[in-house]
Design a protein around this motif. Structure first.
Motif, PDB file in Angstrom:
ATOM      1  N   SER A 105       0.826  -1.200   0.000  1.00 38.98           N
ATOM      2  CA  SER A 105       0.000   0.000   0.000  1.00 38.98           C
ATOM      3  C   SER A 105       0.860   1.249   0.000  1.00 38.98           C
ATOM      4  O   SER A 105       2.055   1.205   0.299  1.00 38.98           O
ATOM      5  N   LYS A 112       3.674   1.980  -6.373  1.00 38.80           N
ATOM      6  CA  LYS A 112       3.066   0.683  -6.062  1.00 38.80           C
ATOM      7  C   LYS A 112       2.949  -0.196  -7.305  1.00 38.80           C
ATOM      8  O   LYS A 112       3.325  -1.368  -7.271  1.00 38.80           O
ATOM      9  N   SER A 197      -8.466  -1.387  -2.755  1.00 41.82           N
ATOM     10  CA  SER A 197      -9.335  -0.581  -1.886  1.00 41.82           C
ATOM     11  C   SER A 197     -10.789  -0.668  -2.314  1.00 41.82           C
ATOM     12  O   SER A 197     -11.696  -0.394  -1.522  1.00 41.82           O
ATOM     13  N   ASP A 222      -4.551   1.645  -2.198  1.00 43.81           N
ATOM     14  CA  ASP A 222      -4.418   2.810  -1.337  1.00 43.81           C
ATOM     15  C   ASP A 222      -5.777   3.067  -0.690  1.00 43.81           C
ATOM     16  O   ASP A 222      -6.757   3.331  -1.394  1.00 43.81           O
TER      17      ASP A 222
END
Length: 243
Positions: A105, A112, A197, A222
């Protein structure tokens, strides 16, 4: 609940009833007892009384139990000392790969997706193309990660999680379910989920159920980005739980 919670105090449920059937004589205690008896509501007593939609509570329990088992296993991710990332990214990736269930994350611009792509390429190099697959909650996200991987020379097509699990109709009672589950697990050693997410608790439960005993999963996302449309916030809660 738009905040991603599964369990609620009785007052929340009572207020919901009053909003839905305004003008009627609401009897929340009797309604709750009938709903629990019918299997529509789950109830627990933990510092007071809490209610949850029974199916949502069951899926949350599936996630918790599957994660508990994952945390008992030693990871078998490929070694990442030689992949082309910064020292800081390698350090964070090594930390993330400490278990079979991995969370990578960070905020926008932290790399990422690039680091995940480098890991995917290393898995392909060490274990073969058929050892790993990539998926995302939506078709748009799947297309994006596919294009990003192609830009890094990785010829792997991402799919949606629903396509990965293979939606099938249910003959008994109608509706639909997934072809892959505990009895028919996904045939991959490594699975990377991008935009994690956005995964809600129901989809996470179905996906986790379909992961075999030796499956390694990396969730890339995230928690400050797009939240799930459905109930729950598994990525947020897994991070809060110390995964």
């Amino acid at each position: 609940d738009s905040n991603g919670h599964t369990w609620h105090r009785p007052r929340i449920c009572e207020n919901g009833l009053r909003e839905m059937i305004a003008g009627a004589d609401v009897q929340p205690v009797k309604a709750a007892k009938l709903a629990v008896r019918a299997g529509l509501l789950a109830v627990r007593h933990d510092g007071g009384t809490w209610f949850a939609d029974a199916k949502k509570a069951a899926n949350e329990a599936i996630i918790a139990e599957r994660v508990r088992k994952w945390l008992d296993w030693a990871p078998m991710w490929p070694r990442v000392e030689s992949i082309d990332v910064s020292d800081h990214q390698r350090e964070k990736l090594t930390q993330a790969l400490a278990g079979p269930l991995s969370i990578f994350s960070g905020g926008p611009g932290t790399g990422k997706t690039y680091v995940a792509a480098r890991l995917i390429a290393e898995v392909q190099r060490q274990c073969g193309d058929g050892a790993i697959t990539v998926a995302a909650p939506t078709g748009k996200a799947a297309v994006r990660i596919t294009e990003v991987m192609a830009g890094y020379g990785i010829s792997l097509r991402a799919t949606t999680i629903h396509s990965l699990l293979k939606v099938e109709s249910q003959s008994e009672g109608g509706g639909w379910g997934f072809e892959h589950d505990e009895a028919n697990p996904l045939p991959y050693r490594f699975i990377v989920i991008d935009e994690a997410s956005m995964i809600d608790a129901d989809l996470a439960a179905a996906f986790f159920r379909a992961c075999g005993p030796s499956t390694h999963v990396m969730l890339v996302g995230d928690t400050g980005q797009l939240p799930p449309v459905g109930h729950g916030a598994p990525l947020r809660d897994l991070i809060a739980a110390g995964v």
